[in-house]
Design an enzyme around this catalytic site. Structure first.
Site, mmCIF file in Angstrom:
data_model
loop_
_atom_site.group_PDB
_atom_site.id
_atom_site.type_symbol
_atom_site.label_atom_id
_atom_site.label_comp_id
_atom_site.label_asym_id
_atom_site.label_seq_id
_atom_site.Cartn_x
_atom_site.Cartn_y
_atom_site.Cartn_z
ATOM 1 N N ASP A 1 0.696 -1.633 10.660
ATOM 2 C CA ASP A 1 1.911 -0.832 10.610
ATOM 3 C C ASP A 1 2.851 -1.310 11.707
ATOM 4 O OD1 ASP A 1 2.576 2.057 9.160
ATOM 5 O OD2 ASP A 1 3.718 1.748 11.005
ATOM 6 N N ASN B 1 1.899 -2.789 0.973
ATOM 7 C CA ASN B 1 2.446 -1.460 0.737
ATOM 8 C C ASN B 1 3.667 -1.118 1.579
ATOM 9 O OD1 ASN B 1 2.261 1.585 0.092
ATOM 10 N ND2 ASN B 1 1.958 1.504 2.317
ATOM 11 N N TYR C 1 16.744 -0.635 -2.432
ATOM 12 C CA TYR C 1 15.369 -0.243 -2.753
ATOM 13 C C TYR C 1 15.047 -0.528 -4.216
ATOM 14 C CZ TYR C 1 11.250 2.806 -3.120
ATOM 15 O OH TYR C 1 9.979 3.309 -3.337
ATOM 16 N N LYS D 1 12.230 -3.218 -5.354
ATOM 17 C CA LYS D 1 11.046 -2.823 -6.107
ATOM 18 C C LYS D 1 11.000 -3.488 -7.479
ATOM 19 C CE LYS D 1 9.214 -0.268 -2.931
ATOM 20 N NZ LYS D 1 7.957 -0.692 -2.263
ATOM 21 N N THR E 1 6.117 11.986 0.755
ATOM 22 C CA THR E 1 5.989 11.132 1.932
ATOM 23 C C THR E 1 7.271 11.273 2.746
ATOM 24 O OG1 THR E 1 7.011 9.132 1.014
ATOM 25 C CG2 THR E 1 4.659 9.498 0.534
ATOM 26 N N ILE F 1 6.817 11.210 -4.644
ATOM 27 C CA ILE F 1 5.618 11.567 -3.888
ATOM 28 C C ILE F 1 6.018 12.175 -2.550
ATOM 29 C CG2 ILE F 1 3.424 10.722 -2.971
ATOM 30 C CD1 ILE F 1 3.649 10.320 -5.974
#
Length: 269
Positions: free
Chosen positions: A48, A101, A169, A173, A204, A202
């Site tokens: 990370d 990820n 984004y 993606k 997050t 989701i």
């Protein structure tokens, strides 16, 4: 058939003796992926940009009885990614599973008001970072003739963005979906499988934490999402853990090049 050759189907989902690496492992989906790998029996290198959050995830991995190793790295930095892979293998051994990820949502709004710097930041992390991670994973796995790579795409990689105006984004993606397909063609004959997970909405902290916020605008946004979602709720990171283990394990040995949506049926509606 030799009874000893017949394996219980649940055994094919086990990752005992395997070593995984997850980028963006400090929170959200990355933390869920790292936990899922450990729960299935793998040791996990947690990468990370914030080393302290990576270490927090490592502690969860260790609580599950598996070895973990925290690495701080910016996935958009070529040298940092290559160094992270070296550190992971020195600490835990050859990598069997890699989750590319790490990602950011970037700026949102009307297209004519977006900036090149905002666009570039998202492309650097979400697309170039995925490419660098996939390339490093291939370099590690190809000599051994086997490995699993899982990229994080998005439902916005499969359709346009109707809610946020996150153009970088969406473009990044979409690129991850294409990269995954093309890499599968090249890596398949070398024994490497690569697939993508396309999460829906989701809970997050990405995109400013809209899936958690009690701000009235965020609440209305979630209501709009839930109204269209056949399963009637926003997702949680834990909803992706089963698919993550499937794609990381021998259970998916005949799957490659595909993008699997986990969105509560949003794309179908």
């Amino acid at each position: 058939m030799n009874p000893e050759a017949k394996r219980n189907v649940l055994d094919s989902f086990r990752l005992d003796g395997k070593v995984g690496l997850v980028t963006g492992a400090g929170s959200g989906l990355g933390r869920a992926f790292a936990e899922a790998l450990a729960e299935a029996g793998a040791d996990v290198a947690c990468v990370d940009i914030k080393p302290d959050t990576a270490q927090d995830t490592v502690e969860l991995v260790r609580e599950l009885g598996r070895a973990g190793h925290a690495i701080g790295a910016d996935v958009s930095d070529e040298r940092a990614v290559d160094s992270a892979f070296r550190q992971a293998e020195e600490a835990l051994g050859p990598l069997d599973v890699v989750f590319a990820n790490a990602g950011v949502a970037g700026e949102a709004g009307d297209l004519e008001e977006t900036t090149l710097s905002g666009w570039q930041e998202v492309i650097d992390v979400d697309l170039t970072g995925t490419y660098l991670t996939v390339r490093a994973a291939a370099g590690s796995m190809v000599p051994r003739g086997y490995g699993k790579i899982v990229t994080t795409a998005s439902l916005y990689g499969l359709r346009g963005d109707p809610l946020f105006g996150i153009y970088g984004y969406t473009a990044a993606k979409s690129g991850v979906v294409g990269l995954t397909r093309s890499a599968a063609i090249n890596l398949g004959p070398k024994g490497i499988r690569i697939n993508a997970i396309a999460p829906g909405y989701i809970r997050t902290q990405i995109a400013g934490g809209h899936m958690f916020s009690n701000d009235p605008e965020a609440v209305r946004l979630r209501e709009t999402i839930v109204e269209r979602t056949p399963l009637g709720r926003v997702g949680d990171p834990e909803d992706l853990k089963g698919l993550a283990v499937f794609l990381a394990s021998p259970a998916s040995d005949y799957c490659t090049g595909w993008t699997f949506a986990v969105d509560g049926g949003w794309l179908a509606s």
